[in-house]
Design a protein around this motif. Structure first.
Motif, mmCIF file in Angstrom:
data_model
loop_
_atom_site.group_PDB
_atom_site.id
_atom_site.type_symbol
_atom_site.label_atom_id
_atom_site.label_comp_id
_atom_site.label_asym_id
_atom_site.label_seq_id
_atom_site.Cartn_x
_atom_site.Cartn_y
_atom_site.Cartn_z
ATOM 1 N N GLN A 24 26.116 32.938 -12.003
ATOM 2 C CA GLN A 24 24.947 32.727 -12.862
ATOM 3 C C GLN A 24 25.275 33.045 -14.318
ATOM 4 N N ALA A 25 25.997 34.150 -14.541
ATOM 5 C CA ALA A 25 26.355 34.537 -15.901
ATOM 6 C C ALA A 25 27.248 33.485 -16.552
ATOM 7 N N CYS A 26 28.112 32.868 -15.763
ATOM 8 C CA CYS A 26 28.977 31.810 -16.272
ATOM 9 C C CYS A 26 28.153 30.564 -16.616
ATOM 10 N N ALA A 27 27.218 30.213 -15.748
ATOM 11 C CA ALA A 27 26.365 29.040 -15.988
ATOM 12 C C ALA A 27 25.528 29.202 -17.251
ATOM 13 N N GLN A 28 25.191 30.458 -17.585
ATOM 14 C CA GLN A 28 24.359 30.719 -18.757
ATOM 15 C C GLN A 28 25.179 30.985 -20.013
ATOM 16 N N GLU A 69 34.506 37.064 -8.913
ATOM 17 C CA GLU A 69 33.309 36.507 -8.294
ATOM 18 C C GLU A 69 32.332 37.573 -7.802
ATOM 19 N N ARG A 70 32.794 38.807 -7.589
ATOM 20 C CA ARG A 70 31.898 39.843 -7.099
ATOM 21 C C ARG A 70 31.266 40.673 -8.225
ATOM 22 N N ALA A 71 31.559 40.302 -9.481
ATOM 23 C CA ALA A 71 30.940 41.001 -10.609
ATOM 24 C C ALA A 71 29.450 40.684 -10.683
ATOM 25 N N THR A 72 28.673 41.635 -11.181
ATOM 26 C CA THR A 72 27.265 41.421 -11.483
ATOM 27 C C THR A 72 26.992 41.965 -12.876
ATOM 28 N N PHE A 73 25.879 41.518 -13.472
ATOM 29 C CA PHE A 73 25.561 41.862 -14.850
ATOM 30 C C PHE A 73 24.086 42.256 -14.927
ATOM 31 N N HIS A 74 23.828 43.496 -15.347
ATOM 32 C CA HIS A 74 22.472 44.037 -15.269
ATOM 33 C C HIS A 74 22.145 44.832 -16.527
ATOM 34 N N THR A 75 20.982 44.563 -17.128
ATOM 35 C CA THR A 75 20.546 45.257 -18.349
ATOM 36 C C THR A 75 19.067 45.643 -18.232
ATOM 37 N N PRO A 76 18.721 46.556 -17.344
ATOM 38 C CA PRO A 76 17.304 46.877 -17.097
ATOM 39 C C PRO A 76 16.719 47.901 -18.077
ATOM 40 N N LEU A 94 27.370 33.466 -20.667
ATOM 41 C CA LEU A 94 27.782 34.839 -20.962
ATOM 42 C C LEU A 94 29.222 35.090 -20.519
ATOM 43 N N VAL A 95 29.638 34.417 -19.441
ATOM 44 C CA VAL A 95 30.991 34.536 -18.886
ATOM 45 C C VAL A 95 31.722 33.222 -19.104
ATOM 46 N N THR A 96 32.996 33.311 -19.465
ATOM 47 C CA THR A 96 33.797 32.120 -19.734
ATOM 48 C C THR A 96 34.221 31.416 -18.452
ATOM 49 N N GLU A 97 34.730 32.214 -17.483
ATOM 50 C CA GLU A 97 35.220 31.643 -16.240
ATOM 51 C C GLU A 97 35.184 32.699 -15.145
ATOM 52 N N VAL A 98 34.917 32.251 -13.915
ATOM 53 C CA VAL A 98 34.849 33.136 -12.748
ATOM 54 C C VAL A 98 35.986 32.763 -11.805
ATOM 55 N N PHE A 99 36.623 33.798 -11.227
ATOM 56 C CA PHE A 99 37.760 33.591 -10.334
ATOM 57 C C PHE A 99 37.502 34.247 -8.984
ATOM 58 N N PRO A 100 38.092 33.725 -7.912
ATOM 59 C CA PRO A 100 38.020 34.417 -6.624
ATOM 60 C C PRO A 100 38.598 35.817 -6.754
#
Length: 326
Positions: free
Chosen positions: A242-246, A196-203, A248-254
């Motif tokens: 957000q990445a899961c909703a879009q 859950e604390r992962a972030t995804f950034h491509t600037p 890009l990510v299959t599933e998010v875990f605590p």
């Protein structure tokens, strides 16, 4: 592909991987190919990067322990029919060196031929991958900047190709923040699990550059043109949710149960018939493999052009100068 991991700006200069050699040791013969950049500007840039390198200190790779194969920047092991490739530079937030690029290619080649059922890529420590290391390309080739860009483009092409051609199910276990090429490659994985604390950034555009990892094709396909453009053109950082909703990510875990829950799923997948999974992947991916190779070639060609452009050079200088003032 983006900003040096050292200063905790959460923005790793991944594509600077290919550009940073012209700060190495201030070799003016290579700088000549930059043409319109004044000598004063060149020296300011050299001084600026030298100060950042001095602050960072030597980039010493963590030594693997108990690995089944010999790697300096990775831990590679096989257990319960699962081959795990772990980026192993936690003290540098798993920033990618040239050596690591080559070792990942080698590790994927070996994993594709071993008896495991699935292959997992993850990171050591709190980061999945913070992009590329500031110390990449410390030696300018005889051909100067143009040769450096060409060589870097070929390395990137082979790196992405290793993911496109990988024959088994590939799972990303994103154990923390991810930046640049570590994000753009996710479209080539079968499954992406994230804490859950992962972030995804491509600037990319922030540095006058362009996407890679086949993301110019896979991201619009996964999340639609508008959402993909927010990430790839306008530098939007996504949370894990957000990445899961879009897509890009299959599933998010605590975070507290992340490793345990992911391990349970992976062990279950690894009990499935190996050949069935591999052949099924070929059916799903085979129809677009040729397209992915074409996209990879196009992205690399565009990036080589970008790396040699005045716009990219000026964008990198402005970015570093702004961050150096923080």
């Amino acid at each position: 592909c983006i900003w040096p991991h050292t200063f905790n700006f959460d923005l790793t200069l991944d594509n600077l991987l290919w550009m940073l050699d012209f700060v190495g040791k201030a070799k003016w013969d290579a700088w000549k190919s930059l043409g319109s950049v004044s000598q004063d500007a060149r020296q300011q840039y050299v001084d600026l990067i030298d100060s950042l390198l001095a602050a960072e200190g030597p980039a010493v790779a963590a030594q693997p322990t108990g690995s089944a194969a010999t790697f300096d920047t990775l831990l590679v092991s096989t257990e319960d029919n699962i081959t795990t490739i772990r980026l192993n530079r936690p003290q540098k937030k798993n920033a990618i060196t040239v050596e690591m690029y080559n070792e990942v290619i080698k590790a994927l080649e070996q994993a594709g031929k071993d008896d495991s059922v699935i292959t997992v890529i993850t990171g050591s420590g709190d980061f999945y991958c913070s992009g590329n290391d500031l110390t990449n390309f410390t030696k300018i080739p005889e051909g100067g900047i143009e040769q450096m860009a060409k060589d870097a483009g070929e390395l990137l092409r082979e790196f992405v190709k290793a993911f496109i051609d990988f024959p088994k199910p590939l799972v990303a276990v994103v154990n923390g923040p991810a930046v640049g090429v570590s994000v753009t490659l996710l479209g080539l994985f079968e499954i992406v699990y994230a804490t859950e604390r992962a972030t995804f950034h491509t600037p990319f555009s922030q540095l006058g550059q362009s996407p890679e990892g086949c993301s110019s094709y896979t991201f619009p396909k996964i999340m639609g043109n508008a959402k993909a453009s927010e990430m790839l053109l306008f530098n939007k950082k996504l949370s894990a949710v957000q990445a899961c909703a879009q897509g890009l990510v299959t599933e998010v875990f605590p975070d507290s149960s992340f490793q345990t829950e992911v391990a349970t799923r992976l062990k279950a997948y690894a009990k499935l018939p190996r050949n069935s999974l591999a052949l099924s992947k070929q059916l799903i991916r085979g129809t677009e493999k040729e397209r992915l190779h074409t996209v990879n070639d196009q992205e690399v060609e565009r990036l080589v052009e970008r790396w040699l452009s005045d716009e990219c050079m000026q964008a990198i200088m402005s970015f570093f100068q702004a961050k150096a003032k923080l």
